[in-house]
Design an enzyme around this catalytic site. Sequence first.
Site, short mmCIF file in Angstrom:
data_model
loop_
_atom_site.label_atom_id
_atom_site.label_comp_id
_atom_site.label_asym_id
_atom_site.label_seq_id
_atom_site.Cartn_x
_atom_site.Cartn_y
_atom_site.Cartn_z
N CYS A 389 0.86 -1.18 0.00
CA CYS A 389 0.00 0.00 0.00
C CYS A 389 0.90 1.23 0.00
O CYS A 389 1.71 1.41 0.91
CB CYS A 389 -0.89 -0.01 1.24
SG CYS A 389 -1.70 1.55 1.60
N CYS A 392 0.63 3.47 3.07
CA CYS A 392 1.27 2.81 4.21
C CYS A 392 2.78 2.82 4.04
O CYS A 392 3.52 2.98 5.02
CB CYS A 392 0.78 1.37 4.34
SG CYS A 392 -1.02 1.20 4.48
#
Length: 463
Positions: A389, A392
Amino acid sequence: MAAGGAGGIPLLLLLVLVVPVPGVLPQGAAERRCFCQVTGYLDDCTCDVETIDAFNNYKLFPRLNQLLESDYFRYYKVNLKKPCPFWDDNSHCGMRDCAVQPCPSDEVPDGIRSGSYKYSEEANNRDGECEEAERLGAVDDSLSTETREAVLQWTRHDDSSESFCEADDIYSPDAEYVDLLLNPERYTGYKGPDAWKIWNSIYEENCFKPQNVKRPLASGRDDGGHTFYKWLKGVCVEKRAFYRLISGLHASINIHLSARYLLQDTWSEKRWGPNVTEFQQRFDEVLTRGEGPRRLKNLYFLYLIELRALSKVLPFFERPGFQLYTGNESQDAEMKDLLLEILHLAKSFPLHFDENSFFAGNKKEAAKLKEEFRLHFKNISKIMDCVGCFKCRLWGKLQTQGLGTALKILFSENLIEKMPESGPSYGFQLTRQEIVALFNAFGRVSTSVKELENFRNILQNMR
């Protein structure tokens, strides 16, 4: 580095009627189950949780938040396209909340893009002279001994000031500026085997743990963490601290995801807010078989380590020649004043962590352990390039660089003390990337401590 929860629940309903979780005791006990053990003194520290809460929530957090909204600290240059160095994995989170929107170059202040940190003509000239000396001195034997020694000092680094992180090459064509305020850390939907693989690699391969000692709640045989904590208690304070820092970072990230959860996602609006169920799943004493309160205590341990680093680095920022340069002279002067106010506040904290217990034994063994400590943490910073991600990954890279910078500061105390009040600091340097990461990473931990107060209040009011 997230996990799932209840996606479309309106915030007001969530606070009144929390989604039931199997195994949860009556809601009147909810606050006690998450927080009853998160009180009093912390292991390996002389500080208590209540002192940190009062200091952070009412003194430091508001000022730090204001600083991080300024231009100097909101723009971070990062390469999100680096391949994972440890395993072949081209899978990326396809959810829109995983995306990161980089800044067009013309939106980044000129002073940041230019890489200059000084206002005065004298300082700029001095920097130019130093760069020229560095370029010529290594090959020019005609330079005086004194000049050559100055050149060597400029590039020489004590082992204590070496990087704890695998920093991005900010000159790479793949490196882009990101506005952190427009790409906040929050729940993205990134979860499951991919996220588990990241944390498993961090804990199993980089926290000094033998393979035969299973982490609490690990798959397979689980003895309630007894074997693990018996092992942890028996290792040296440095290795124990390493694990607690990583656990604290993990806890902090999970608090952010629970506090900024996607509660409503419709064609007309998205609504983000605290998801109490998600918080309980990660930190409730019953649901986590005692692990949740330990995780929260490790968050406070991480807070103390990073706060201690801020108190130690004050002389670096106090020098008249250092400026938070963006090109807006009045705003930059105002932000430097606020920065120094925050650092003086950090220094005034009454119960600092005593890092002198680190690497205090036999010098040869201590040096070996310090290098292992540094390389293990550097390895963790590389793992951030494996996070599927992108949002992230952004925040994982920033927070590991910030913690790595804090460790660099703590292990460079002698170099910081020897810095001249003016002119170049030969022994100790911080790049703008490290400065932005240091304060934003601490901002994340400070926010987590503040969010705990919010969750505590919500759980107290649930009957």
